[in-house]
Write an enzyme that holds these catalytic residues in place. Structure first.
Site, mmCIF file in Angstrom:
data_model
loop_
_atom_site.group_PDB
_atom_site.id
_atom_site.type_symbol
_atom_site.label_atom_id
_atom_site.label_comp_id
_atom_site.label_asym_id
_atom_site.label_seq_id
_atom_site.Cartn_x
_atom_site.Cartn_y
_atom_site.Cartn_z
ATOM 1 N N ASN A 112 0.804 -1.236 0.000
ATOM 2 C CA ASN A 112 0.000 0.000 0.000
ATOM 3 C C ASN A 112 0.824 1.267 0.000
ATOM 4 O OD1 ASN A 112 0.858 -0.380 2.605
ATOM 5 N ND2 ASN A 112 -1.033 0.345 3.549
ATOM 6 N N GLU A 154 6.242 -3.226 11.694
ATOM 7 C CA GLU A 154 5.046 -2.361 11.663
ATOM 8 C C GLU A 154 3.957 -3.173 10.997
ATOM 9 O OE1 GLU A 154 6.972 0.865 13.481
ATOM 10 O OE2 GLU A 154 4.880 0.369 13.146
ATOM 11 N N CYS A 176 -2.865 0.729 7.260
ATOM 12 C CA CYS A 176 -2.814 0.087 8.576
ATOM 13 C C CYS A 176 -3.421 0.982 9.628
ATOM 14 C CB CYS A 176 -1.386 -0.238 8.940
ATOM 15 S SG CYS A 176 -0.388 1.238 8.999
HETATM 16 P P1 NAP Z 1 1.954 -8.780 3.513
HETATM 17 O O1 NAP Z 1 1.177 -9.725 2.689
HETATM 18 O O2 NAP Z 1 2.337 -9.151 4.874
HETATM 19 O O3 NAP Z 1 3.287 -8.444 2.658
HETATM 20 C C1 NAP Z 1 4.170 -7.455 3.134
HETATM 21 C C2 NAP Z 1 5.537 -7.707 2.518
HETATM 22 O O4 NAP Z 1 6.055 -8.916 3.030
HETATM 23 C C3 NAP Z 1 5.496 -7.882 0.999
HETATM 24 O O5 NAP Z 1 6.681 -7.355 0.445
HETATM 25 C C4 NAP Z 1 5.485 -9.400 0.861
HETATM 26 O O6 NAP Z 1 5.988 -9.853 -0.379
HETATM 27 C C5 NAP Z 1 6.449 -9.776 1.961
HETATM 28 N N1 NAP Z 1 6.345 -11.156 2.422
HETATM 29 C C6 NAP Z 1 5.324 -12.017 2.296
HETATM 30 N N2 NAP Z 1 5.635 -13.197 2.867
HETATM 31 C C7 NAP Z 1 6.904 -13.068 3.372
HETATM 32 C C8 NAP Z 1 7.815 -13.915 4.085
HETATM 33 N N3 NAP Z 1 7.504 -15.174 4.400
HETATM 34 N N4 NAP Z 1 9.026 -13.442 4.441
HETATM 35 C C9 NAP Z 1 9.369 -12.169 4.125
HETATM 36 N N5 NAP Z 1 8.563 -11.305 3.455
HETATM 37 C C10 NAP Z 1 7.349 -11.766 3.089
HETATM 38 O O7 NAP Z 1 1.201 -7.362 3.644
HETATM 39 P P2 NAP Z 1 0.586 -6.483 2.467
HETATM 40 O O8 NAP Z 1 -0.572 -7.213 1.879
HETATM 41 O O9 NAP Z 1 1.674 -6.065 1.557
HETATM 42 O O10 NAP Z 1 0.087 -5.213 3.284
HETATM 43 C C11 NAP Z 1 -1.125 -5.278 3.980
HETATM 44 C C12 NAP Z 1 -0.883 -5.555 5.449
HETATM 45 O O11 NAP Z 1 0.224 -4.815 5.926
HETATM 46 C C13 NAP Z 1 -2.063 -5.126 6.306
HETATM 47 O O12 NAP Z 1 -2.224 -6.023 7.376
HETATM 48 C C14 NAP Z 1 -1.647 -3.778 6.865
HETATM 49 O O13 NAP Z 1 -2.273 -3.475 8.072
HETATM 50 C C15 NAP Z 1 -0.168 -3.991 7.042
HETATM 51 N N6 NAP Z 1 0.515 -2.710 6.977
HETATM 52 C C16 NAP Z 1 1.008 -2.182 8.148
HETATM 53 C C17 NAP Z 1 1.628 -0.939 8.104
HETATM 54 C C18 NAP Z 1 2.205 -0.297 9.344
HETATM 55 O O14 NAP Z 1 2.967 0.683 9.211
HETATM 56 N N7 NAP Z 1 1.902 -0.786 10.527
HETATM 57 C C19 NAP Z 1 1.752 -0.242 6.926
HETATM 58 C C20 NAP Z 1 1.235 -0.837 5.764
HETATM 59 C C21 NAP Z 1 0.614 -2.076 5.804
HETATM 60 P P3 NAP Z 1 4.907 -10.200 -1.543
HETATM 61 O O15 NAP Z 1 4.251 -8.920 -1.906
HETATM 62 O O16 NAP Z 1 5.762 -10.762 -2.646
HETATM 63 O O17 NAP Z 1 3.967 -11.200 -0.954
HETATM 64 O O1 G3P Z 2 -0.643 1.545 6.057
HETATM 65 C C1 G3P Z 2 0.387 2.459 5.872
HETATM 66 C C2 G3P Z 2 0.556 3.215 7.141
HETATM 67 O O2 G3P Z 2 1.890 3.431 7.376
HETATM 68 C C3 G3P Z 2 -0.318 4.450 7.052
HETATM 69 O O3 G3P Z 2 0.409 5.610 6.792
HETATM 70 O O4 G3P Z 2 0.482 8.087 6.896
HETATM 71 O O5 G3P Z 2 -1.376 6.942 5.656
HETATM 72 O O6 G3P Z 2 -1.291 6.866 8.139
HETATM 73 P P1 G3P Z 2 -0.489 6.956 6.871
#
Ligand code: NAP
Ligand code: G3P
Length: 484
Positions: free
Chosen positions: A163, A259, A293
């Site tokens: 995202n 995160e 997130c």
């Molecule tokens: P995701 O499916 O967990 O993937 C995140 C990253 O991890 C991608 O680059 C993914 O690669 C990689 N990945 C997947 N499996 C892995 C493994 N076994 N080892 C190492 N890396 C691996 O998350 P997303 O769909 O990209 O993002 C959505 C989620 O992220 C939501 O739950 C959201 O809340 C969370 N998020 C949190 C924050 C924060 O700052 N707290 C910010 C943004 C998003 P691939 O794309 O190749 O699968």
């Molecule tokens: O999900 C991405 C998280 O880092 C949100 O960033 O600045 O849109 O709250 P922001």
């Protein structure tokens, strides 16, 4: 200028200096637009065997990079930020195509990232240590002097989510680099082209060969290998709680910055400015179609003002445009049909269990129309699960204690908002919430990027935010002088 890659399926060739890996197996990950299914491009599906030489190269390059004066490392970052600013329209256009982020938000992500990199460059020049005298401790005379500073950890593995494939890459890569680390960067596959454009900007800015290594490939195929690689000294991950917890099980003694997911609550009290609360809640819940997130993912409103709040919410939700990111629609297609299926599951569960649907429950493949539910109860999945989509549940509460309990009963602890005019009440609630950040009379959000950004429980580990990230990617090293 960059070569346009839209629709041509162009493949990034590995550069002779080893910054990009081109799959020797010929395997590719094809990336399609979430909006119209057209081919955006292809990236190498790197195998562990192909990645290994680049991790080794990163470790080797880091030793020299760490010797480059911090001011010169900062200059490279400033130049990268300037190039990013120059290329912002092109790169924003890639975001629009690759992750269906609307034009306004895509441009905002790129310009925000340029600002983040400039800020990080300056912060990196202000890394400090301290000196301590032994005499302060019982039994010691003034015969020892400890002089400490902060040194880089070595090779940082940066893993970014779909995202924010640029901003949440830079939030790791820039602090790592300015502190003297080298970087192995695993971009999200859906977002890898945007991330490659960003990485190319860094390389064009003059990073020495091997200091930045972009390893594309499905996380499930290459992730464990990179996380467990003996030459990776630190892992900085942003993504789902599920993957974050998986990584935490693999990293052992490696420092880790996580995160993760969230289920941020907006608590609305009886004395709140309901118009202000509604504006912030709608913006917080539905920007980038709820794929943040820090999105507001549930409203906990005092029963006595719930109807009035809904009266403010509804016109704002109804006014949102739904459509293509190219047309700058407010609500755009989710990243995949699977993501849409999951959101629909939560909507169906709420309807089945008796929630009152105020608007929404309309879908066209991965385009989910904004949904707002009233009278959601704690037995419904939408009260607890992270939709990562444009659906917002309203839970009516009778007391502050009830709002605090529901907030804290979540497995997540990223952020929460509290809307009230009574600052004493707000601080009292803030003290009781088990989250990283409490926003007072404002929507939940990570920015500005120099603020500490913390998730607790299933929302993360450690603190992101420019200076905090630099500290997380360095360690203390002390020299003790013994006077005789
Ligand atoms: P995701 O499916 O967990 O993937 C995140 C990253 O991890 C991608 O680059 C993914 O690669 C990689 N990945 C997947 N499996 C892995 C493994 N076994 N080892 C190492 N890396 C691996 O998350 P997303 O769909 O990209 O993002 C959505 C989620 O992220 C939501 O739950 C959201 O809340 C969370 N998020 C949190 C924050 C924060 O700052 N707290 C910010 C943004 C998003 P691939 O794309 O190749 O699968
Ligand atoms: O999900 C991405 C998280 O880092 C949100 O960033 O600045 O849109 O709250 P922001």
């Amino acid at each position: 200028m960059f070569r346009c890659i839209f629709g041509e399926g162009n493949i990034y060739k590995n550069l002779l200096d080893g910054r990009w890996v081109d799959s020797q197996s010929g395997k590719r990950d094809q990336i399609f637009s979430p909006t119209d299914g057209s081919l955006v491009g292809e990236v190498p599906a790197t195998t562990p065997e192909e990645a290994d030489p680049f991790v080794k190269g990163a470790a080797q390059a880091q030793r020299s990079w760490a010797k480059v004066p911090a001011s010169e490392r900062a200059d490279v970052l400033h130049k990268a930020a300037d190039i990013l600013e120059r290329e912002k329209e092109v790169i924003a256009g890639v975001l629009v195509r690759e992750i269906a982020k609307n034009k306004k938000s895509s441009l905002s992500e790129v310009t925000r990232t340029a600002d983040l990199i400039h800020f990080t460059a300056e912060e990196g020049k202000r890394l400090t240590g301290e000196s301590l005298s032994s005499g302060a401790f019982p039994g010691f005379h003034e015969t020892k002097l400890s002089i400490s500073n902060r040194v880089p950890l070595g090779v940082v593995l940066a893993i970014a989510p779909f995202n924010y494939p640029i901003n949440l890459a830079a939030s790791k890569i820039a602090p790592a680099l300015v502190a003297g680390n080298s970087v192995v960067f695993k971009p999200p596959t859906q977002g890898a082209i945007s991330a490659l454009y960003f990485s190319r900007v860094l390389c064009e800015a003059g990073l020495p060969a091997g200091v930045l290594n972009v390893i594309t490939g499905q996380g499930r195929a290459i992730g464990d290998y990179l996380v467990g690689h003996p030459l990776v000294n630190m892992v900085a991950f942003t993504g789902s709680s599920k993957v974050g917890k998986h990584i935490a099980g693999l990293t052992g003694m490696k420092p880790l910055l996580l995160e993760l997911g969230g289920k941020d609550a907006a608590i609305v009290l009886e004395d709140a400015d309901l118009s202000l609360a509604a504006q912030h809640i709608v913006a917080g819940a539905f920007s980038f179609s709820g794929q943040r997130c820090t999105a507001v993912k549930r409203i906990l409103v005092m029963e006595s003002v719930a109807d009035k709040l809904i009266g403010h919410l509804m016109p704002l939700v109804q006014a949102m445009t739904v459509g293509r990111p190219e047309d700058n629609a407010d609500i755009t297609p989710l990243i995949s049909e699977e993501a849409g299926d999951f959101v629909q599951e939560l909507i169906d569960d709420a309807v089945k269990k008796g929630a009152k649907l105020l608007i929404g429950n309309k879908r066209n493949k991965n385009l989910i129309y904004p949904a707002l539910f009233d009278k959601v109860t704690v037995d419904m999945r939408i009260a607890w699960e992270e939709p990562f989509g444009p659906v917002l549940p309203i839970l009516r509460v009778k007391t502050i204690d009830e709002a605090v309990k529901i907030t804290n009963d979540s497995e997540y602890g990223l952020q929460a908002s509290v809307f009230s005019k009574n600052i004493d009440t707000v601080f009292g609630i803030a003290a009781r919430l088990d989250v990283g950040t409490i926003q007072v009379n404002g929507k939940t959000e990570r920015g500005p990027d120099h603020f500490p950004f913390v998730g607790v429980k299933s929302s993360g580990m450690g603190t992101q935010g420019i200076r905090y990230s630099i500290e997380a990617m360095t360690r203390t090293k002390a020299v003790v002088l013994n006077f005789h």
